[in-house]
Design an enzyme around this catalytic site. Sequence first.
Site, PDB file in Angstrom:
ATOM      1  CE  LYS A 149      -3.526   4.871  -2.155  1.00 17.90           C
ATOM      2  NZ  LYS A 149      -4.596   5.551  -2.901  1.00 17.90           N
ATOM      3  CE1 TYR A 171      -3.948   2.186   0.607  1.00 19.36           C
ATOM      4  CE2 TYR A 171      -2.607   3.208   2.308  1.00 19.36           C
ATOM      5  CZ  TYR A 171      -3.737   3.213   1.503  1.00 19.36           C
ATOM      6  OH  TYR A 171      -4.634   4.246   1.599  1.00 19.36           O
ATOM      7  NE  ARG A 199      -0.405   7.997   9.623  1.00 18.18           N
ATOM      8  CZ  ARG A 199      -0.898   6.804   9.345  1.00 18.18           C
ATOM      9  NH1 ARG A 199      -2.176   6.579   9.442  1.00 18.18           N
ATOM     10  NH2 ARG A 199      -0.107   5.838   8.982  1.00 18.18           N
TER      11      ARG A 199
END
Length: 311
Positions: A148, A144, A276
């Site tokens: 990306k 992933y 994050r």
Amino acid sequence: MNKILITGGAGFLGSHLTEKLLKEGNDVLVVDNYFTGSKVNLAHLLPNPNLELMRHDVTFPLYVETNQIYNLACPASPVHYQYDPVQTTKTSVHGAINMLGLAKRTRARILQASTSEVYGDPEVHPQPEEYWGRVNPIGIRSCYDEGKRCAETLFFDYNRQHNLDIKVVRIFNTYGPRMHPYDGRVVSNFIVQALQGKDITIYGDGQQTRSFCYVDDLIDAMVKMMNSEQGFTGPVNIGNPGEFTMLQLAETVLKLSGSKSKIIYQPLPSDDPKQRQPNIELAKAKLGWQPKVNLEDGLKETIAYFKKVVG
Ligand code: NAD
Ligand code: UDP
Ligand code: UDP
């Protein structure tokens, strides 16, 4: 009238985007292979003659006419993107090549739904767009994350080499109605577990953080980015800077749902980012955008939705 193509338009974010663009009077073509999305997400919009659905996998070429492309096709939850990791990378990379080829032929403006995962397990906090990230190239999240990242590379090379009109948004964790109840993401997992009286599964010690954006805010920013000034390519972070530990999230979901479920702890999956939080100064300055919905209000809407689906 814009003729807009949305790949992944039957998914969680795509269905909200489709709804907004139809409301604004556009002609929308949704292309989706229904891997994680569903026609049910769009059923309420089907009577609108400006909506067209096409079952198609973006890893194969697509010849249609359009003047704007939103490229969202790609499973977003770790459980789904790790189910067939080779297909996940193909979807990001071959999918980007095909949609960029389509944009090149039609001279359409094209927006890529990139992700905060390009920052990996970040050492810089909060993350600004200039940060290059810390991504494991060979781990279980790499299909992933690297897919990306490569898609971003392709977007910027098509921009430099073929002068394509590109827009790249880096989306941080987003939640809301129409998330798949069993796709394994933390917000849907905790709410479904709370509503069903099952144990709330925290992975690791629950001290890792995420910043959660409500879907309406996210879609608002995505459309603003698509319609931003010529030449502003991004990448631009979109997310809500409100940062919470997974334990705080679990406690908030329990409080708002009135559930008696108990919290249990399970092993942390490998390469799980510890923290994050988006730096959204660029989005504020260039798009005049900032999120409006706080976590509790957004969770209330989401809990109400899941009550109808699984309650
Ligand atoms: P989702 O899984 O609900 O939607 C993805 C859609 O893409 C689904 O309808 C799926 O069937 C479709 N799809 C998958 N592979 C395809 C293929 N090969 N061909 C055609 N269609 C395909 O996920 P979402 O949360 O709506 O995410 C949409 C996009 O936003 C994704 O690109 C995702 O990476 C990105 N994103 C989402 C978040 C988030 O928190 N929701 C965060 C960062 C980035
Ligand atoms: N492509 C597509 N639809 C189009 C135009 C191109 O799906 O309308 C695909 C095409 O199959 C090709 C890819 O996009 O594999 C990249 O196209 P580009 O023109 O950049 O490259 P080329 O065809 O020269 O390899
Ligand atoms: N998580 C959790 N319990 C769950 C699902 C996820 O504690 O039932 C944790 C997961 O380990 C991660 C965070 O919640 O630390 C966010 O996970 P999600 O899969 O939603 O998003 P991502 O890791 O891709 O940001």
